[in-house]
Each structure stands twice: as C-alpha cells, then as structure tokens.
Design a protein around this motif. Structure first.
Motif, mmCIF file in Angstrom:
data_model
loop_
_atom_site.group_PDB
_atom_site.id
_atom_site.type_symbol
_atom_site.label_atom_id
_atom_site.label_comp_id
_atom_site.label_asym_id
_atom_site.label_seq_id
_atom_site.Cartn_x
_atom_site.Cartn_y
_atom_site.Cartn_z
ATOM 1 N N MET A 41 0.852 -1.189 0.000
ATOM 2 C CA MET A 41 0.000 0.000 0.000
ATOM 3 C C MET A 41 0.887 1.238 0.000
ATOM 4 S SD MET A 41 -3.224 0.775 2.539
ATOM 5 C CE MET A 41 -2.247 0.822 4.051
ATOM 6 N N GLU A 42 0.584 2.168 -0.898
ATOM 7 C CA GLU A 42 1.403 3.361 -1.039
ATOM 8 C C GLU A 42 1.033 4.388 0.031
ATOM 9 O OE1 GLU A 42 4.564 5.220 -2.857
ATOM 10 O OE2 GLU A 42 3.728 3.235 -3.322
ATOM 11 N N PRO A 43 2.004 4.922 0.775
ATOM 12 C CA PRO A 43 1.698 5.956 1.775
ATOM 13 C C PRO A 43 1.075 7.191 1.129
ATOM 14 C CG PRO A 43 3.905 5.075 2.088
ATOM 15 C CD PRO A 43 3.431 4.549 0.769
ATOM 16 N N ILE A 44 0.167 7.818 1.840
ATOM 17 C CA ILE A 44 -0.497 9.014 1.317
ATOM 18 C C ILE A 44 -0.506 10.104 2.395
ATOM 19 C CG2 ILE A 44 -1.924 7.711 -0.295
ATOM 20 C CD1 ILE A 44 -3.642 9.154 2.699
ATOM 21 N N GLU A 45 -0.922 11.289 2.017
ATOM 22 C CA GLU A 45 -1.072 12.399 2.943
ATOM 23 C C GLU A 45 -2.523 12.871 2.928
ATOM 24 O OE1 GLU A 45 1.724 15.556 2.671
ATOM 25 O OE2 GLU A 45 3.444 14.218 2.312
ATOM 26 N N ILE A 46 -2.998 13.333 4.091
ATOM 27 C CA ILE A 46 -4.356 13.850 4.220
ATOM 28 C C ILE A 46 -4.275 15.255 4.795
ATOM 29 C CG2 ILE A 46 -6.627 13.520 5.273
ATOM 30 C CD1 ILE A 46 -5.871 10.567 5.704
ATOM 31 N N ALA A 47 -4.965 16.187 4.166
ATOM 32 C CA ALA A 47 -5.059 17.546 4.693
ATOM 33 C C ALA A 47 -6.518 17.811 5.022
ATOM 34 C CB ALA A 47 -4.543 18.559 3.681
ATOM 35 N N ARG A 67 7.093 -0.449 7.305
ATOM 36 C CA ARG A 67 6.695 -1.831 7.028
ATOM 37 C C ARG A 67 5.181 -1.989 7.011
ATOM 38 N NH1 ARG A 67 9.989 -4.014 10.270
ATOM 39 N NH2 ARG A 67 8.639 -4.257 12.098
ATOM 40 N N ALA A 68 4.486 -1.286 7.912
ATOM 41 C CA ALA A 68 3.024 -1.378 7.943
ATOM 42 C C ALA A 68 2.424 -0.911 6.629
ATOM 43 C CB ALA A 68 2.476 -0.553 9.107
ATOM 44 N N TRP A 69 2.917 0.215 6.101
ATOM 45 C CA TRP A 69 2.427 0.687 4.811
ATOM 46 C C TRP A 69 2.770 -0.296 3.700
ATOM 47 C CZ3 TRP A 69 -0.924 4.391 3.772
ATOM 48 C CH2 TRP A 69 -1.107 5.452 4.673
ATOM 49 N N ALA A 70 4.008 -0.766 3.661
ATOM 50 C CA ALA A 70 4.448 -1.635 2.571
ATOM 51 C C ALA A 70 3.677 -2.946 2.547
ATOM 52 C CB ALA A 70 5.951 -1.905 2.699
ATOM 53 N N GLU A 71 3.383 -3.495 3.720
ATOM 54 C CA GLU A 71 2.691 -4.789 3.789
ATOM 55 C C GLU A 71 1.173 -4.644 3.798
ATOM 56 O OE1 GLU A 71 4.303 -6.627 7.250
ATOM 57 O OE2 GLU A 71 6.285 -6.959 6.355
ATOM 58 N N GLY A 72 0.673 -3.417 3.904
ATOM 59 C CA GLY A 72 -0.769 -3.202 3.919
ATOM 60 C C GLY A 72 -1.440 -3.629 5.201
ATOM 61 N N ALA A 127 -1.834 1.736 8.640
ATOM 62 C CA ALA A 127 -1.673 3.032 7.995
ATOM 63 C C ALA A 127 -1.375 4.072 9.066
ATOM 64 C CB ALA A 127 -2.925 3.407 7.212
ATOM 65 N N PRO A 128 -0.116 4.141 9.525
ATOM 66 C CA PRO A 128 0.241 5.087 10.598
ATOM 67 C C PRO A 128 0.554 6.475 10.052
ATOM 68 C CG PRO A 128 2.094 3.651 10.116
ATOM 69 C CD PRO A 128 0.990 3.215 9.208
ATOM 70 N N PHE A 129 -0.045 7.492 10.659
ATOM 71 C CA PHE A 129 0.164 8.871 10.236
ATOM 72 C C PHE A 129 0.779 9.690 11.366
ATOM 73 C CE2 PHE A 129 -3.381 7.513 7.542
ATOM 74 C CZ PHE A 129 -3.032 8.023 6.296
ATOM 75 N N LEU A 131 -4.448 3.661 11.301
ATOM 76 C CA LEU A 131 -4.981 2.315 11.424
ATOM 77 C C LEU A 131 -3.865 1.412 11.932
ATOM 78 C CD1 LEU A 131 -7.120 2.052 8.159
ATOM 79 C CD2 LEU A 131 -7.755 2.925 10.423
ATOM 80 N N VAL A 132 -4.038 0.868 13.111
ATOM 81 C CA VAL A 132 -2.998 0.010 13.680
ATOM 82 C C VAL A 132 -3.091 -1.403 13.139
ATOM 83 C CG1 VAL A 132 -2.811 1.392 15.768
ATOM 84 C CG2 VAL A 132 -4.428 -0.512 15.712
ATOM 85 N N SER A 133 -4.213 -1.731 12.533
ATOM 86 C CA SER A 133 -4.343 -3.017 11.845
ATOM 87 C C SER A 133 -5.396 -2.877 10.763
ATOM 88 C CB SER A 133 -4.716 -4.140 12.814
ATOM 89 O OG SER A 133 -6.018 -3.943 13.336
ATOM 90 N N ILE A 134 -5.235 -3.653 9.685
ATOM 91 C CA ILE A 134 -6.191 -3.687 8.579
ATOM 92 C C ILE A 134 -6.438 -5.134 8.224
ATOM 93 C CG2 ILE A 134 -6.652 -3.070 6.172
ATOM 94 C CD1 ILE A 134 -4.762 -0.678 6.521
ATOM 95 N N ASP A 135 -7.694 -5.522 8.186
ATOM 96 C CA ASP A 135 -8.098 -6.851 7.720
ATOM 97 C C ASP A 135 -8.830 -6.646 6.405
ATOM 98 O OD1 ASP A 135 -9.269 -9.303 7.192
ATOM 99 O OD2 ASP A 135 -9.766 -9.718 9.287
ATOM 100 N N ALA A 136 -8.076 -6.727 5.301
ATOM 101 C CA ALA A 136 -8.660 -6.428 3.992
ATOM 102 C C ALA A 136 -9.777 -7.395 3.636
ATOM 103 C CB ALA A 136 -7.561 -6.463 2.924
ATOM 104 N N ALA A 137 -9.624 -8.657 4.012
ATOM 105 C CA ALA A 137 -10.651 -9.650 3.671
ATOM 106 C C ALA A 137 -11.976 -9.332 4.346
ATOM 107 C CB ALA A 137 -10.171 -11.039 4.061
ATOM 108 N N ALA A 138 -11.913 -8.848 5.579
ATOM 109 C CA ALA A 138 -13.133 -8.527 6.315
ATOM 110 C C ALA A 138 -13.591 -7.094 6.079
ATOM 111 C CB ALA A 138 -12.912 -8.754 7.810
ATOM 112 N N GLY A 139 -12.760 -6.298 5.412
ATOM 113 C CA GLY A 139 -13.099 -4.901 5.199
ATOM 114 C C GLY A 139 -13.127 -4.115 6.489
ATOM 115 N N SER A 140 -12.225 -4.455 7.404
ATOM 116 C CA SER A 140 -12.239 -3.866 8.738
ATOM 117 C C SER A 140 -10.859 -3.358 9.113
ATOM 118 C CB SER A 140 -12.704 -4.905 9.760
ATOM 119 O OG SER A 140 -12.767 -4.363 11.058
#
Length: 397
Positions: free
Chosen positions: A1-7, A58-63, A66-68, A84-93
């Motif tokens: 997952m590519e790191p992004i910025e939010i304003a 590593r969190a961003w690279a492995e998906g 998403a730490p900001f 996001l300290v954890s992402i479960d893509a399969a569960a959408g959570s």
C-alpha cells in the motif's frame, strides 16, 4: 500500500519521517502515553527511531496498517499520532489507534485526526467498519472516539492487560456515513455531559469533606465535641478489616445484600469492584472517616445506565459510629458533589420497608419520602417492598 497524505480541518496527516524521531521520543516520555498505550517502558531514543523508520514503513508496505504523523497544517509541528494500527482487507475492517503529544492537548487535535483517518479509510480504502478499543478507565481516548462518531458498544476481557491496568476494555465501532463532517461539533463535544464526566472519571477520585453534628441529647455531645469534620475518600486496603466487621454486624446483614457469611475475600472483591466502577465511570464509591481517618462507613453513588441524569445511593455505617450524624453529613456531601460535578438532576434512595435507620438518615440529608414500591427489591431470595425517596438538584440550592 502506497503511503499518502491527508489535509483536513487544519491538520496535515502524513507518513512518518526519520526526522520525527526526536519529537516522538519526547512525546512518549509522557506518563499518560506510557500508561494507556503499548509503547515500550522506558521509551528510549532507539524505540522512536525504529518506529518512524522501520515499523511504520513496514506497515504501509505490507498493507497491515496506515500510521500517520499528525501535524499542524500551518507550522508543520508534530501534534500526535493517528492511524490504522491493523487492517483486515478480507473482512473490510480496520482498527484505529492514536495518541496526542502533551503539548497539543485540549485543542481537539486527535478527534479531528480520527475523523480524517476514518473518512479516508471508508472513501479511499473502501473499508466497511472501523473498531476502537481502549482499557476501561481511558476516558480521554473514549471521548475522542465518541467525537469521531464511534459508538461504544460494550466491554471485553483483555488478552494482555497492562501490568498496572484493568483487565477489561471498551470496544466501539464506526461505519461509513457516521463520521461527523469537518467543523461539526458531533457527539460528546465540549460542554456535554459525556465531556463533563470524562473529565471527572478520567482523574483520580477526589476527596470530599463533610461536617457532622451530633443529635441533641447525644451522650457523647459536649460543648466542644458536638461538631465533627469528616472525610470522604476512596476505599483502601487498610479499610478492609473494618468493612468485614461492619458486614458481619446483624443489622447490616438484615438490611443489606452483603454476602452472609462475610469474609475477608468478600471485602477484597468489594474493593476491586469499587475501583473498577470508578474507572468505568459508572459509580463513585467512598468511605467516610472520622478526624483520625478511621473507617466509619461506606457510601456509593451509582449512575443509572438508562437515564444519564439519574443516580441512586447505597450506604452502611460501622456499628461504633452509628447515631453520631456521620451518615447524613456524608450523604449530603456526596449528593452535592453528584449534582455539581456529574450534572445529575435526581438521586434516589431505596430501603426495605421497616429500615427506619436508613430512612431517618436519608431524610436528614434532605431526601423526600415518596412512597412504597411493591416488590421493588430483591433481598436474599425474596422480593420485598421498598420505601422510596429522592433528592433533586434544586433541593440543595
């Protein structure tokens, strides 16, 4: 997952940089961050360096997360951490986590950041649910979650509780469409009852004071001893022997629901319960003591789970201190605190029909007798009628 910025809303949320290490190390020396989060203790410079470079990257690279870094949009100053300290893509959570640097507190920074992260998670990552968890007692984190739109839905036992923490936690969830828009006050904003009580229960339990006047004609009353200053303080281990003795007294057994027989282990459980209810923000249990700080009785103000402006009281007095006016004085002080500090509107008293000592104490504290409720109390396997009274906030003005 590519790191992004939010304003959003005066904040810049960006990926962590190596140059953030010094500020992260400084922030994580804060006792509240060390108490309520899982950062290492002691928190060393190498921990900060590892977090802003290896762990976050590593969190961003492995998906998996998403730490900001949360920064002031105008100055770039680091204000906190949210993501996001954890992402479960399969569960959408995903699970949200955050901390606020001590120099940035009181400005709504983390609530704004949590909303921004949640909006991004739903709109860009297409997650279907976010969850929030915190140890019971972390009222600051709970308040942020509420202001971000989370619904606190219950409690769960923690798999790995902190050594100095409670063994259970709060859990809440947030769904798409529930995030307040930027600039909206949202739930639990400043001045709300939730915010008021988070400020109270998020701090150590305060000591209260009362003045007892012995009844006229009391054998102990003299020209210099008819007035006694009392303290209401949190229960401590040194009170347990006196609590056991009080709960083994026949009158206590007759009129209350304490276990019978009552043992030291019951008092230890009682202490754990009252500490837990303060942490949860559901009750304020006190002991009241004489001028020598000897245990004279216990008193409890219990918030209604159904009506946020309602509470009820329970109490007992040690046999040696009965008839001295201690209980009415303590009850008056605790109720006054409940109205002013907790924003209550009504406090109820109930006792088994026939418990004239309890009724007399309640009425001396200003409670008005309202009648008899049939089968209102469960008492040692029976349903018994109860006397009912109440004290309103305006009664003390």
């Amino acid at each position: 997952m590519e790191p992004i910025e939010i304003a959003e809303d005066g904040l810049s949320l960006r990926p962590w940089r190596a140059t953030d290490a010094e500020a992260v190390h400084r922030a994580c020396q804060d006792p509240d961050i060390q108490r309520w989060t899982t950062v290492p203790r002691p928190y060393l410079p190498e921990h900060a360096s590892g977090f802003v470079t290896e762990i976050s990257g590593r969190a961003w690279a492995e998906g998996t997360g998403a730490p900001f870094a949360v920064c002031d949009a105008a100055t770039g100053e680091l204000l906190g951490s949210c993501g996001l300290v954890s992402i479960d893509a399969a569960a959408g959570s995903g699970e949200i986590g955050y901390w606020t640097a001590p120099w940035a507190r009181g400005r709504g920074v983390t609530a704004r950041a949590a909303r921004a992260v949640a909006r991004w998670a739903f709109d860009s990552r297409k997650l279907r649910r976010l969850i929030w968890q915190a140890e019971v007692g972390n009222h600051a984190s709970r308040l942020v979650a509420l202001r971000a739109g989370f619904r606190v839905e219950g409690r769960l036992r923690l798999a790995d509780p902190a050594p100095d923490g409670r063994p259970d936690g709060w859990i809440g969830s947030l769904l798409p469409g529930e995030v307040p828009a930027p600039g909206e006050p949202g739930p639990a904003g400043p001045g709300t009852l939730e915010a008021l009580r988070a400020a109270v229960f998020g701090r150590p339990q305060p000591v209260l004071f009362a003045t007892a006047r012995r009844p006229a004609g009391d054998a102990l009353t003299t020209a210099t001893s008819d007035v006694t200053d009392l303290r209401l303080r949190p229960m401590e281990e040194r009170d347990l022997d006196a609590i056991v003795a009080t709960c083994q007294d026949p009158d206590t057994i007759r009129w209350t629901t304490v276990p019978d027989p009552y043992a030291r282990a019951d008092a230890e459980d009682f202490l754990d319960v009252v500490r837990g209810t303060w942490a949860a923000g559901t009750s304020a249990a006190y002991v009241f003591t004489d001028p020598d700080d000897r245990y004279a009785g216990s008193i409890d103000l219990r918030l209604s789970p159904a009506d946020p402006l309602l509470a009820d009281v329970g109490f007992m007095t040690a046999p040696a201190f009965r008839g001295r006016g201690y209980l009415p004085a303590a009850l008056t002080a605790l109720c006054a605190w409940g109205f002013t500090a907790l924003g209550l509107a009504r406090i109820e008293w109930r006792a088994n029909v026939g418990n004239t000592a309890s009724r007399r104490a309640a009425e001396k504290a200003g409670f008005r007798f309202e009648g008899t409720a049939r089968g209102a109390l469960s008492h040692r396997g029976e349903r018994l009628d109860a006397w009912v009274g109440a004290l309103l906030a305006e009664d003390l003005t």
